[in-house]
Design an enzyme around this catalytic site. Structure first.
Site, PDB file in Angstrom:
ATOM      1  N   ASP A 273       0.859  -1.182   0.000  1.00  0.00           N
ATOM      2  CA  ASP A 273       0.000   0.000   0.000  1.00  0.00           C
ATOM      3  C   ASP A 273       0.898   1.237   0.000  1.00  0.00           C
ATOM      4  O   ASP A 273       1.806   1.363   0.834  1.00  0.00           O
ATOM      5  CB  ASP A 273      -0.896  -0.006   1.237  1.00  0.00           C
ATOM      6  CG  ASP A 273      -1.980   1.058   1.149  1.00  0.00           C
ATOM      7  OD1 ASP A 273      -3.038   0.753   0.592  1.00  0.00           O
ATOM      8  OD2 ASP A 273      -1.752   2.181   1.644  1.00  0.00           O
ATOM      9  N   ASN A 281      -1.789  12.989  -3.624  1.00  0.00           N
ATOM     10  CA  ASN A 281      -2.687  13.467  -4.679  1.00  0.00           C
ATOM     11  C   ASN A 281      -3.216  14.874  -4.379  1.00  0.00           C
ATOM     12  O   ASN A 281      -3.298  15.727  -5.274  1.00  0.00           O
ATOM     13  CB  ASN A 281      -3.858  12.500  -4.865  1.00  0.00           C
ATOM     14  CG  ASN A 281      -3.505  11.327  -5.769  1.00  0.00           C
ATOM     15  OD1 ASN A 281      -2.637  11.435  -6.621  1.00  0.00           O
ATOM     16  ND2 ASN A 281      -4.181  10.214  -5.577  1.00  0.00           N
ATOM     17  N   GLU A 316      -4.413   2.522  -4.536  1.00  0.00           N
ATOM     18  CA  GLU A 316      -2.974   2.551  -4.269  1.00  0.00           C
ATOM     19  C   GLU A 316      -2.503   1.242  -3.640  1.00  0.00           C
ATOM     20  O   GLU A 316      -1.458   1.180  -3.001  1.00  0.00           O
ATOM     21  CB  GLU A 316      -2.640   3.718  -3.327  1.00  0.00           C
ATOM     22  CG  GLU A 316      -3.195   3.611  -1.928  1.00  0.00           C
ATOM     23  CD  GLU A 316      -4.615   4.159  -1.784  1.00  0.00           C
ATOM     24  OE1 GLU A 316      -5.073   4.290  -0.641  1.00  0.00           O
ATOM     25  OE2 GLU A 316      -5.260   4.452  -2.805  1.00  0.00           O
TER      26      GLU A 316
END
Length: 408
Positions: A273, A281, A316
């Site tokens: 992860d 982001n 992700e």
């Protein structure tokens, strides 16, 4: 007493029947050439273009052979039989190219040139219809054997792969064995008119039509199989990371786990992860986040073993199944990815940003499915996050509870 009478066979009926037979192979050739051309327009694969060219060549060859005006010294036979040789070369190239194998252009060109040279000798130097038959039949038969030789050592996982192999073998037998057998028993030909009315030419017309249809349909099915595989791969792929998507990963990993279980082998699962990905982001924009995902996919493909199954199973989140491996091998891969992620991202993201990832590992147990393995690896991943992220943790099964002591 009633007399039996049958109408005489007219010359016009003979010509009509002969014309029909003469147009059979050109018609089949042009039909399949058009079909392959339409497939090529849709897929743009070189081997499909070769197949279309092969059927154009065979149609032209039969038209010249049967319907072209007679030239001095029967020179119209030369382009016709050159067309037959070109048909064999292009169709052989189509099958070999379909498997990504090197096409033996030089060997095929030399074979065709030698065959055509012998044909010219039996056309102009020492005229012989039988010699011309053997020169072209053996030349194209040898080219067909090159396909058999090329496909012999490779794996043939699907029925269509085995069918293409045997179609090539049948073509070689039809071109090499049939002329020898029929000419041995039927004898030679005094002139070309006798040749066209012979059993041999009848077998050429119909056996060639059958083999052409069989070869074309087999290759068309192969094209369809390739297109379905490509569509399936696109449906199961994640374009950003270059790995499988969740559906593709689960389908492929489940099948691999069943094989491992059947073979008595273990498998290891790695879940990763990207740390604080939402924050990345929000602060740097989705283009930077996408660059990190792309880099993560690249390093997984670079560092992972060839038989791994790797996928992006969330925004992700990534998963890698390694058949036949244990926790130690999974840990080595996880550490290699973790250590190399930042360097792989260099030049694609702002220098101030150092991406990291957390990893959870689990090893399969007999009879356990992918869902159980994912839950265990996911638990180990949460342990890595709780411990501060940017680290690797392996699932540890809880110790069995001690047995209850018997009361006195």
């Amino acid at each position: 007493m009633a007399s039996l009478w049958s109408p005489p066979v007219t010359q016009e009926a003979d010509l009509t029947g002969q014309l029909f037979i003469s147009l059979l192979n050109p018609g089949i050739g042009l039909l399949f050439a058009g079909a392959f051309f339409l497939m090529w327009l849709n897929r743009r694969e070189r081997y499909i273009a070769y197949a279309a060219g092969a059927y154009v060549a065979t149609a032209c060859a039969f038209l010249i052979q049967d319907l072209a005006p007679v030239l001095p010294m029967e020179l119209q036979r030369l382009p016709a039989n050159a067309g037959f040789l070109l048909t064999g070369v292009l169709f052989a190239a189509a099958i070999i190219q379909r498997y990504g194998l090197p096409v033996p252009w030089r060997a095929m060109a030399l074979t065709a040139a030698a065959s055509l040279a012998v044909f010219v000798w039996f056309l102009l130097g020492r005229p012989s219809i039988e010699g011309r038959i053997y020169s072209i039949s053996l030349g194209t038969g040898i080219v067909a054997l090159m396909v058999v030789r090329a496909l012999w050592p490779i794996d043939k996982p699907h029925l269509i792969d085995r069918l293409l192999f045997w179609v090539a073998a049948l073509c070689a037998a039809n071109l090499i064995v049939r002329p020898i057998v029929i000419l041995t028993f039927s004898g030679g030909f005094a002139d070309y008119q006798g040749f066209q009315q012979s059993v041999y030419w009848t077998t050429v017309q119909f056996s060639q039509a059958m083999v052409s249809v069989m070869a074309a349909i087999s290759l068309m099915v192969a094209v369809a199989v390739d297109m379905l595989a490509e569509l399936r791969a696109e449906a199961q792929a994640d374009p950003l990371s270059g790995l499988l998507n969740r559906r593709g990963f689960e389908a492929t990993a489940n099948a691999a786990l069943r094989r491992c279980d059947g073979d008595g082998r273990v498998a290891a699962l790695l879940i990763a992860d990207l740390d604080h990905f939402k924050r990345v982001n929000d602060r740097y924009g989705h283009a930077v986040g996408d660059a990190i995902i792309t880099a993560f996919g690249e390093i997984v493909r670079r560092e992972g073993p060839a038989d791994m199954i790797a996928g992006r199973i969330g925004g992700e989140e990534f998963a890698v199944l390694i058949p036949g491996a244990g926790i130690t091998a999974a840990r080595q891969l996880a550490e290699a990815i973790r250590a190399g992620l930042s360097a792989t991202c260099a030049g694609r993201i702002p220098p101030a940003l150092t991406p990291t990832a957390s990893f959870g590992l689990a090893a399969s147990t007999p009879g356990a499915g992918l869902s159980a393995l994912l839950r265990q690896a996911d638990q180990a991943l949460y342990d890595a996050k709780r411990a501060g992220r940017d680290r690797v943790r392996a699932f540890a099964a809880p110790a069995p509870a001690p047995p209850l002591s018997a009361s006195a």
